[in-house]
Scaffold this motif. Structure first.
Motif, PDB file in Angstrom:
ATOM      1  N   UNK A  85       0.847  -1.190   0.000  1.00  0.00           N
ATOM      2  CA  UNK A  85       0.000   0.000   0.000  1.00  0.00           C
ATOM      3  C   UNK A  85       0.889   1.249   0.000  1.00  0.00           C
ATOM      4  N   UNK A  86       0.544   2.208  -0.839  1.00  0.00           N
ATOM      5  CA  UNK A  86       1.316   3.447  -0.906  1.00  0.00           C
ATOM      6  C   UNK A  86       0.834   4.399   0.186  1.00  0.00           C
ATOM      7  N   UNK A  87       1.541   5.514   0.321  1.00  0.00           N
ATOM      8  CA  UNK A  87       1.122   6.527   1.291  1.00  0.00           C
ATOM      9  C   UNK A  87      -0.287   7.010   0.983  1.00  0.00           C
ATOM     10  N   UNK A  88      -0.580   7.142  -0.327  1.00  0.00           N
ATOM     11  CA  UNK A  88      -1.913   7.604  -0.700  1.00  0.00           C
ATOM     12  C   UNK A  88      -2.968   6.585  -0.276  1.00  0.00           C
ATOM     13  N   UNK A  89      -2.643   5.274  -0.451  1.00  0.00           N
ATOM     14  CA  UNK A  89      -3.585   4.228  -0.036  1.00  0.00           C
ATOM     15  C   UNK A  89      -3.855   4.320   1.464  1.00  0.00           C
ATOM     16  N   UNK A  90      -2.767   4.464   2.217  1.00  0.00           N
ATOM     17  CA  UNK A  90      -2.895   4.499   3.679  1.00  0.00           C
ATOM     18  C   UNK A  90      -3.713   5.715   4.115  1.00  0.00           C
ATOM     19  N   UNK A  91      -3.398   6.867   3.538  1.00  0.00           N
ATOM     20  CA  UNK A  91      -4.120   8.085   3.927  1.00  0.00           C
ATOM     21  C   UNK A  91      -5.595   7.992   3.529  1.00  0.00           C
ATOM     22  N   UNK A  92      -5.839   7.422   2.362  1.00  0.00           N
ATOM     23  CA  UNK A  92      -7.219   7.247   1.903  1.00  0.00           C
ATOM     24  C   UNK A  92      -8.002   6.398   2.909  1.00  0.00           C
ATOM     25  N   UNK A  93      -7.383   5.331   3.293  1.00  0.00           N
ATOM     26  CA  UNK A  93      -7.991   4.417   4.268  1.00  0.00           C
ATOM     27  C   UNK A  93      -8.288   5.153   5.585  1.00  0.00           C
ATOM     28  N   UNK A  94      -7.295   5.890   6.070  1.00  0.00           N
ATOM     29  CA  UNK A  94      -7.455   6.567   7.359  1.00  0.00           C
ATOM     30  C   UNK A  94      -8.459   7.718   7.278  1.00  0.00           C
ATOM     31  N   UNK A  95      -8.503   8.374   6.122  1.00  0.00           N
ATOM     32  CA  UNK A  95      -9.459   9.471   5.966  1.00  0.00           C
ATOM     33  C   UNK A  95     -10.878   8.936   6.120  1.00  0.00           C
ATOM     34  N   UNK A  96     -11.122   7.750   5.559  1.00  0.00           N
ATOM     35  CA  UNK A  96     -12.449   7.147   5.679  1.00  0.00           C
ATOM     36  C   UNK A  96     -12.714   6.686   7.116  1.00  0.00           C
ATOM     37  N   UNK A  97     -11.636   6.210   7.756  1.00  0.00           N
ATOM     38  CA  UNK A  97     -11.805   5.566   9.050  1.00  0.00           C
ATOM     39  C   UNK A  97     -11.886   6.583  10.192  1.00  0.00           C
ATOM     40  N   UNK A  98     -11.070   7.658  10.088  1.00  0.00           N
ATOM     41  CA  UNK A  98     -10.937   8.578  11.230  1.00  0.00           C
ATOM     42  C   UNK A  98     -11.701   9.888  11.039  1.00  0.00           C
ATOM     43  N   UNK A  99     -12.173  10.141   9.821  1.00  0.00           N
ATOM     44  CA  UNK A  99     -12.875  11.382   9.507  1.00  0.00           C
ATOM     45  C   UNK A  99     -12.121  12.611  10.022  1.00  0.00           C
ATOM     46  N   UNK A 100     -10.896  12.820   9.529  1.00  0.00           N
ATOM     47  CA  UNK A 100     -10.066  13.916  10.058  1.00  0.00           C
ATOM     48  C   UNK A 100     -10.549  15.285   9.580  1.00  0.00           C
ATOM     49  N   UNK A 101     -10.089  16.333  10.266  1.00  0.00           N
ATOM     50  CA  UNK A 101     -10.438  17.714   9.899  1.00  0.00           C
ATOM     51  C   UNK A 101      -9.572  18.205   8.746  1.00  0.00           C
ATOM     52  N   UNK A 102      -8.372  17.627   8.616  1.00  0.00           N
ATOM     53  CA  UNK A 102      -7.477  18.026   7.531  1.00  0.00           C
ATOM     54  C   UNK A 102      -6.391  16.973   7.392  1.00  0.00           C
ATOM     55  N   UNK A 103      -5.766  16.956   6.227  1.00  0.00           N
ATOM     56  CA  UNK A 103      -4.629  16.066   5.998  1.00  0.00           C
ATOM     57  C   UNK A 103      -3.463  16.929   5.541  1.00  0.00           C
ATOM     58  N   UNK A 104      -2.385  16.904   6.305  1.00  0.00           N
ATOM     59  CA  UNK A 104      -1.212  17.719   5.969  1.00  0.00           C
ATOM     60  C   UNK A 104      -0.126  16.813   5.397  1.00  0.00           C
ATOM     61  N   UNK A 105       0.475  17.246   4.324  1.00  0.00           N
ATOM     62  CA  UNK A 105       1.462  16.439   3.615  1.00  0.00           C
ATOM     63  C   UNK A 105       2.640  17.347   3.255  1.00  0.00           C
ATOM     64  N   UNK A 106       3.869  16.889   3.465  1.00  0.00           N
ATOM     65  CA  UNK A 106       4.991  17.764   3.096  1.00  0.00           C
ATOM     66  C   UNK A 106       5.035  17.957   1.577  1.00  0.00           C
ATOM     67  N   UNK A 107       5.362  19.180   1.150  1.00  0.00           N
ATOM     68  CA  UNK A 107       5.349  19.497  -0.281  1.00  0.00           C
ATOM     69  C   UNK A 107       6.662  19.098  -0.943  1.00  0.00           C
ATOM     70  N   UNK A 108       7.038  17.839  -0.756  1.00  0.00           N
ATOM     71  CA  UNK A 108       8.181  17.297  -1.488  1.00  0.00           C
ATOM     72  C   UNK A 108       7.634  16.740  -2.797  1.00  0.00           C
ATOM     73  N   UNK A 109       8.528  16.287  -3.674  1.00  0.00           N
ATOM     74  CA  UNK A 109       8.038  15.692  -4.933  1.00  0.00           C
ATOM     75  C   UNK A 109       7.090  14.545  -4.616  1.00  0.00           C
ATOM     76  N   UNK A 110       7.523  13.681  -3.712  1.00  0.00           N
ATOM     77  CA  UNK A 110       6.704  12.521  -3.374  1.00  0.00           C
ATOM     78  C   UNK A 110       5.399  12.958  -2.704  1.00  0.00           C
ATOM     79  N   UNK A 111       5.511  13.947  -1.826  1.00  0.00           N
ATOM     80  CA  UNK A 111       4.330  14.420  -1.107  1.00  0.00           C
ATOM     81  C   UNK A 111       3.293  15.026  -2.045  1.00  0.00           C
TER      82      UNK A 111
END
Lengths: 349, 739
Positions: A96-122
Motif C-alpha cells: 500500500x502506498x502513502x496515498x492508499x494508507x491516507x485514503x484508508x485513514x481518511x475514511x476511518x478517522x474522519x479527520x479535519x485536515x490532511x497535511x502532507x509535506x510538499x516534497x516531490x513525493x508528497x
C-alpha cells in the motif's frame, strides 16, 4: 476534537523522521489532535520517540509492513555509499502506498485536515489522495491556521513571493501540502498510541522510489556559501576559469559567474549571480574580472565583504569593493592560488 | 439557354448554400467571443481613410514593391472584374446581356481586359515569389515557412482558372456576336481571333461552357475562400476598419473583461484577466486570426524568428485560428450537456476543447510557453501586417493570464518583479541611490522638494524623468549626465524628482504583471500630478512610451518629449551649438519603443547630422524596419537560452557599417549592444576601439569648446569630480547665445 493527519517524511536511508514531519505535527496541533501517519516500513523506537516529542497523539502505520531493519550501533557516517540505498527491493510484492494508507485513514478517522509535506513525493501523494477523496487541495502552503470557524486556512506565496494568499477548502477533507522548510517545529510531549491498519494496495500503479542518490558535496551550495569566488568576462577563457575554481576549492568557496560568464558557458547557468540568476549573501565575495554592472550587483549587494580583482579601476565593481586589486585576473589568480597553497602548507599544526 | 440557366442556377444555389452555412458558423463563433473594448468604432472618418489607403490603396503591401505590385494587380482585378461576374450572370438569362448604361463603353471593355492581363501577370509574379521562397528549400528563412503552401498554390490555380475561362467565353462571344464591347477589349479580341477558326457551332459551345465554367470557378472559389486562409478577401476591410488607429503599437490597452475596464483596486469575481482560453479573446481577436493570410511578412521581420526561436507571429496567429475553428463546435454547443455529449459524438472536437491555451507539448498546449515568452514586443510584425493584425496585444494578453492567474512565467524574471515591488527599481537599489548620477556635475541639479517646494516652480520648464536605468545603470548614468549638461548649457531649466521617482512599470506591464504596473503607475501619476508636471523629458524609450502613451489611461496627461527630440529642437533654435568637430563614423540603432512605437526617427539623426565631422552610416534595417536589440517585452529581465542571440545579431549588423561608435537612444539598447560588442571583441571580430553610446554623447563632445573636447578619441569622460571637463560656456552665457 477532530483529528488532523500529518504524513511523516522519513530519511530514505536510515528511516529517521525528517524535520518537516515535526513541523507538520506542530501545525496539526493548531487544528486538532495531531495524528502521525507513517507509510512504508514500520517506524523504529527512535522515530516514535521523535513523533511523541512533537505532539503525535496517535501513530498509524501499515499492518503488513516489516519492522525497521536493525540500525548499526554507530551513527551512519556521511560517506556516499557505492550503491545507492534502496528502501524497497524491486522484487517485493506491491505494498500500500502513502496515498492508499491516507485514503484508508481518511475514511476511518474522519479527520479535519490532511497535511502532507510538499516534497516531490508528497505532492504526488496529495494529488492522488485529493482525487480519490473528491476533496479540495491546497499545495505549497507556508503556514496553516484555524479560521474563524476552526476550518483550516492555508497560506501560500504567489507571484514570485510578492503576495500571500489565504485559502480554505470548501469540499471534502482539506488536503494541504506544506513547504517542508516553512514551519518551525515546536516540541509538545505526548503519549502516542501506535495503531496498524491493514490496507489493500490500490490497483492504480503508483511511482516508487527505487534509489536516492547522495548529492555531490564537493563545494558548498552557492546560495548558502560563506565565501563566493565569482568571475566575469575579464577571466578571459574557460581554461582561466579553472584556475578561479581551484582558488575557490582552496578557500572552501562556491564558484559563481556573471551573466556574461554563464552566457559564454564558463559556468553553468545555475551558478550565475545577478538579477536573472542567484542572489547570494556571503561573508566574502571575491569578484574577479567582472565589471559589476547593475544587474550583477543586484545578485550580490548583500555580501558583507567584497574583494575585487580587475584591470579597470573605473569599473563600477570597485565602488563596492572593501579591497580592490587593480590588475589582470589571469595573472593575479595563479599567484593568489600559489600563495594560499604555500600558506596552507606552512600552516601545518 | 434553358440548360445554361438551369445549370447556372444549380451551381449558384449550391455554392451559396455551402458558403452561407460556413459564414453563418463564423458569424456565430464571432458572436460567442467577448465584446471589444470601447472605441473600436470611434472616428469613422479615420477608419474610412484607413480602409481607403490600406485596402484600396494597398499602402502596406506596396512597401514591398514586387509582391506589392502583384497583389495590387490581383486586388484591383477582383474589384474591376466584379463587372464580368455581373455580365456572366446576365448571360445566363440573355445571351446578348450587357450592364445597363456603361455596359458597352470602350473604357469598361478596356479596363476589364487590362485587369485580366494584370491579374495574369500578378499570378506569374506570385508564382515566381513562391518558387523562390519555397519553404521546402529555404526552410526557416522563407516567409512562407509553416504556411499552407498547397492551399496557396491551389488558390493561384483557381484565380488562373477564372481568368482563362473569362477569356474563353468573351472570345467566343465576339465570334457569336454576343460580346457587349465593340471596342477596347483587346485581350478578348485576341482570344476571339484565336477561336475564330473553330467555326460558329464550336464558338456557341465555347461561349456556354466558358460562361458556366467561369461562374462555376468563381462560385467554387467563393466556397473555398470562406473555408480557407483566403477569408482575408472579405475580412480584411473589416479588420482594418476596426483596428487600433493609427496602429496597434505604442501603449498597451488596459485589461478589459466583457468590454469593461477591469478595476484593479477591486476586481469583479467573474472578471476575465487576460486570455486563458480561446473564447476569452474578443471578436476582434477572432477577426484578426481569421483575416491572417499567412503571407509571413511578420515572420520575415521578427527578431525572435530570425534568431531561431520558436516564435513566429504568423504561426502564433495561425495556431490560434486553427484552434478556434477546431474548437468552434464546442463553443457553439448550446448547453453544458451538449458540450459533454461531444465527448462521444465528436472526440476530436472534445479533445481540442481540452487543450490549454498556453502549455508545452506534454500537455498539448496551443501556444508553447517558449513561443509566448520569446516575444520582445518590438512591433515589427504589427508594422508589417498588411491587414493590421494586433499580434503584440494578443501576446501580452496571454501573458497577463499566465502571470496573474497561473503565476507561470520565466522564473528568472521574479527577482525583477520583487525588486520593483519592494524597491521601486528592477535592480533593488532603492530610492536613495537615485541621486548618485548627479555627483560630480559642475552645477547643481535641482531636485523637487530639496528646498521644501511641493510643486514644480514656474521658472522650471521641464521635469527630467531620469528613470531607473538613467539613475542606476552605469552607461545610462552617463547619458543622464550628458543630457543634464546639455540642458544646462542650453539654459533650459529642469528639475528631477530624485527619490520621488519609481519605475514607470513598463517592465512589469510587458511581462503581463498588470497589477504591479497599475500600482507603480498610479503612484507615479499621483506624484507627477501633485508636482504639477506639465512638460517632461525622458532619456529612456520605455519610460517615454509609458509616460506619454499609457499614463493618460490612469489620468496622467503630460507633454512628454524624448531627449533626442528636445536636443534636436535646441540645436534648431540655436540654443545648442555643435561647433567642435567630432571625427567619428557612427551608425544609429532605432530603439523599437522610440521609433516604431512612437515614430521618432528623425530627431536622433538630426542631432548626428548637426555635428561636424560625424559620418552616419545606416544599417540595412533601420527606421520602421529596425531590428530589436533583444531587450523589449521584458526580455531584458529574462535569459535568452534558445537559438542565437538577438543582441549579437544586431551588433553584427551595426559592425557591418564599420563604425567607431554605435549609437542608440535607449538605455536598454545600449546595454544589449554593449554586451554584443564586448562579445565580438572577445572573439576578435570587432575592433577594440568600437564603442556604444547614446546620441547625446556625440552632441556633448561637439558642444564643448573645441579645445576642451577630445575629438576622435574613444575615451569616456571618467566619472568623478574634476574629471568632467567644464562645459564650454558658463550657464548664463549659454542663455545669452539664444537669439
Amino acid at each position: 476534537m477532530a483529528k488532523v493527519l500529518a504524513l511523516v517524511d522519513r530519511d530514505a536511508r536510515d528511516g529517521s523522521v525528517r524535520r518537516s514531519a515535526c513541523a507538520l505535527l506542530t501545525l496539526a496541533r493548531r487544528l486538532g489532535e495531531p495524528v502521525a501517519v507513517v507509510g512504508g516500513d514500520r517506524p523504529d523506537d527512535d522515530a516514535i520517540k521523535t513523533l511523541a516529542r512533537f505532539g503525535a497523539t496517535e501513530i498509524w502505520c501499515l499492518a503488513d509492513s516489516p519492522a525497521a531493519p536493525a540500525k548499526p550501533a554507530t551513527p551512519v557516517t556521511p560517506v556516499t555509499p557505492a550503491v545507492p540505498a534502496t528502501p524497497t527491493t524491486p522484487t517485493a510484492p506491491a505494498r500500500a502506498s502513502d496515498a492508499d494508507l491516507l485514503h484508508h485513514l481518511a475514511d476511518r478517522l474522519d479527520p479535519a485536515a490532511i497535511l502532507i509535506p510538499a516534497t516531490y513525493h508528497g505532492q504526488e501523494t496529495a494529488a492522488r489522495l485529493a482525487v480519490r477523496l473528491d476533496a479540495g487541495i491546497i499545495t505549497n502552503a507556508i503556514d496553516v491556521l484555524p479560521g474563524t470557524d476552526g476550518e483550516p486556512v492555508a497560506i501560500q506565496r504567489c507571484l514570485a513571493d510578492s503576495y500571500l494568499v489565504e485559502s480554505s477548502v470548501v469540499r471534502g477533507v482539506p488536503v494541504i501540502t506544506v513547504r517542508p522548510e516553512a514551519a518551525v517545529p515546536e516540541p509538545h510531549q505526548a503519549e502516542p498510541v501506535v495503531h496498524t491498519a491493514a490496507v489493500e494496495p490500490s490497483p492504480i500503479p503508483a511511482p516508487r522510489i527505487t534509489a536516492t542518490p547522495e548529492p555531490p558535496r564537493d563545494r558548498p551550495p552557492l546560495d548558502r556559501a560563506d565565501i563566493v569566488v565569482a568571475g566575469g568576462r575579464g577571466i578571459g577563457s574557460r581554461a582561466a576559469f579553472a584556475v578561479l575554481a581551484e582558488v575557490a576549492d582552496e578557500l572552501g568557496a562556491a564558484v559563481a559567474g556573471s551573466h556574461t560568464a554563464a552566457d559564454l558557458g564558463w559556468v553553468p547557468r545555475e551558478a550565475c549571480v545577478g538579477l536573472t540568476g542567484k542572489t547570494v549573501h556571503p561573508r566574502l565575495y571575491l569578484a574577479c574580472g567582472l565589471s559589476g554592472s547593475v544587474r550583477h550587483r543586484a545578485g550580490m549587494q548583500g555580501a558583507k565583504t567584497v574583494v575585487v580583482i580587475g584591470d579597470d579601476p573605473a569599473a563600477p565593481i570597485f565602488k563596492l569593493a572593501d579591497l580592490g586589486v587593480v590588475g589582470d585576473a589571469q595573472t593575479i589568480l595563479p599567484a593568489l592560488l600559489a600563495e594560499i597553497r604555500a600558506r596552507k602548507a606552512n600552516d601545518v599544526p | 439557354m434553358a440548360v445554361r440557366l438551369i445549370i447556372g442556377a444549380a451551381i449558384t444555389l449550391t455554392a451559396f448554400a455551402l458558403a452561407g452555412r460556413r459564414v453563418l458558423m463564423l458569424y456565430r463563433l464571432g458572436r460567442s467571443m467577448q465584446p471589444v473594448e470601447p472605441g473600436r468604432a470611434d472616428s469613422p472618418g479615420v477608419r474610412l481613410w484607413a480602409v481607403i489607403t490600406e485596402v484600396f490603396g494597398q499602402r502596406k503591401l506596396l512597401r514591398w514593391s514586387g509582391p506589392g505590385l502583384a497583389h495590387f494587380a490581383v486586388f484591383w482585378g477582383f474589384v474591376i472584374l466584379g463587372a464580368t461576374i455581373v455580365e456572366g450572370f446576365g448571360a445566363l438569362f440573355d445571351r446578348d446581356f450587357h450592364i445597363p448604361l456603361i455596359g458597352t463603353a470602350t473604357w469598361l471593355g478596356f479596363l476589364e481586359d487590362f485587369f485580366i492581363c494584370a491579374v495574369l501577370a500578378g499570378l506569374a509574379g506570385f508564382a515566381v515569389i513562391r518558387l523562390r521562397q519555397d519553404p521546402e528549400k529555404a526552410g526557416r528563412t522563407s516567409r512562407f515557412f509553416g504556411s499552407h503552401t498547397t492551399a496557396a498554390w491551389f488558390v493561384l490555380f483557381m484565380i488562373f482558372n477564372v481568368m482563362w475561362t473569362l477569356l474563353l467565353y468573351r472570345g467566343a462571344q465576339i465570334n457569336t456576336g454576343n460580346f457587349p464591347f465593340p471596342h477596347g477589349a483587346f485581350a478578348s479580341q485576341a482570344a476571339g481571333h484565336v477561336l475564330h477558326g473553330a467555326g460558329k457551332t464550336a464558338n456557341d459551345v465555347f461561349e456556354t461552357v466558358g460562361v458556366l465554367g467561369s461562374l462555376g470557378v468563381v462560385l467554387s472559389f467563393l466556397v473555398l475562400v470562406v473555408h480557407s486562409k483566403h477569408l482575408h478577401i472579405f475580412l480584411a476591410p473589416f479588420n482594418v476598419a476596426f483596428s487600433r488607429r493609427p496602429r496597434a503599437l505604442g501603449p498597451l490597452l488596459p485589461v478589459y473583461s466583457g468590454g469593461q475596464k477591469v478595476d484593479f483596486e477591486d476586481p469583479g469575481e467573474d472578471d476575465k484577466i487576460g486570455r486563458g482560453a480561446i473564447e476569452d479573446f474578443t471578436w476582434k481577436g477572432l477577426l484578426d486570426f481569421a483575416t491572417c493570410t499567412e503571407c509571413g511578412r511578420c515572420q520575415s521581420q521578427c527578431p525572435a524568428w530570425n534568431t531561431e526561436k520558436p516564435l513566429s507571429p504568423k504561426l502564433l496567429i495561425m495556431s490560434l485560428r486553427d484552434h478556434a475553428l477546431a474548437k468552434a463546435p464546442y463553443l457553439l454547443a448550446g448547453s453544458d450537456e451538449a458540450k459533454a455529449a461531444l465527448e462521444t459524438s465528436a472526440v476530436d472536437v472534445f479533445q481540442e476543447a481540452q487543450r490549454p491555451l498556453v502549455g508545452g507539448a506534454d500537455v498539448g498546449g496551443v501556444i508553447d510557453p517558449d513561443v509566448l515568452w520569446s516575444c520582445v514586443t518590438c512591433g515589427a510584425c504589427v508594422e508589417q501586417c498588411p491587414v493590421d493584425i494586433e499580434h503584440v496585444d494578443h501576446i501580452v494578453d496571454m501573458r497577463r493570464y499566465q502571470v496573474l492567474i497561473e503565476a507561470e512565467f520565466p522564473r528568472e524574471a521574479g527577482t525583477m518583479l520583487r525588486n520593483l515591488e519592494k524597491n521601486g527599481d528592477p535592480w533593488g537599489r532603492g530610492a536613495k541611490a537615485r541621486l548618485e548620477w548627479t555627483a560630480g556635475l559642475p552645477f547643481e541639479v535641482r531636485v523637487l522638494g530639496a528646498n521644501g517646494e511641493e510643486r514644480i516652480p514656474d521658472d522650471v520648464e521641464y521635469l527630467f524623468w531620469v528613470g531607473c536605468a538613467g539613475s542606476l545603470d552605469d552607461n545610462a548614468k552617463k547619458t543622464s549626465r550628458n543630457v543634464a549638461e546639455l540642458l544646462h548649457e542650453a539654459g533650459v531649466e529642469f528639475m528631477i524628482l530624485g527619490s520621488g521617482e519609481t519605475c514607470t512599470g513598463d517592465a512589469a506591464r510587458r511581462l503581463g504583471q498588470e497589477f504591479l504596473f497599475h500600482e507603480l503607475a498610479t503612484q507615479n501619476v499621483e506624484t507627477l500630478n501633485a508636482a504639477g508636471a506639465k512638460k517632461v523629458v525622458v532619456t529612456c524609450a520605455h519610460c517615454f512610451n509609458t509616460l506619454a502613451n499609457e499614463y493618460p489611461q490612469l489620468g496622467g496627461h503630460y507633454e512628454v518629449v524624448h531627449h533626442t527630440e528636445l536636443l534636436a529642437r535646441l540645436i534648431k533654435d540655436g540654443r545648442l551649438r555643435p561647433a567642435g568637430e567630432v571625427d567619428v563614423a557612427v551608425t544609429y540603432h532605432d530603439p523599437c519603443y522610440l521609433g516604431r512605437h512612437n515614430r521618432v526617427f528623425d530627431a536622433p539623426r538630426d542631432i548626428l547630422g548637426a555635428v561636424p565631422g560625424v559620418k552616419l552610416n545606416e544599417m540595412p534595417r533601420n527606421r520602421e524596419k529596425s531590428f530589436c536589440c533583444g531587450a523589449g517585452g521584458a526580455r531584458m529581465w529574462m535569459e535568452e537560452t534558445i537559438g542565437t542571440r538577438i543582441n549579437e545579431t544586431r551588433t553584427d549588423e551595426a559592425l557591418g557599417t564599420s563604425p567607431d561608435l554605435v549609437t542608440a537612444a535607449c538605455p536598454y539598447c545600449i546595454v544589449m549592444l554593449t554586451d554584443g560588442v564586448a562579445t565580438r571583441k572577445q572573439q576578435g571580430k570587432a575592433d577594440e576601439a568600437v564603442r556604444v553610446a547614446d546620441v547625446s554623447e556625440v552632441l556633448l563632445r561637439s558642444v564643448r569648446k573645441p579645445e576642451a573636447a577630445d575629438p576622435g578619441s574613444g575615451a569616456d569622460p571618467a566619472p568623478g569630480p574634476g574629471a568632467v571637463p567644464a562645459p564650454g560656456a558658463a550657464p548664463d552665457s549659454g542663455a545669452a547665445t539664444t537669439p
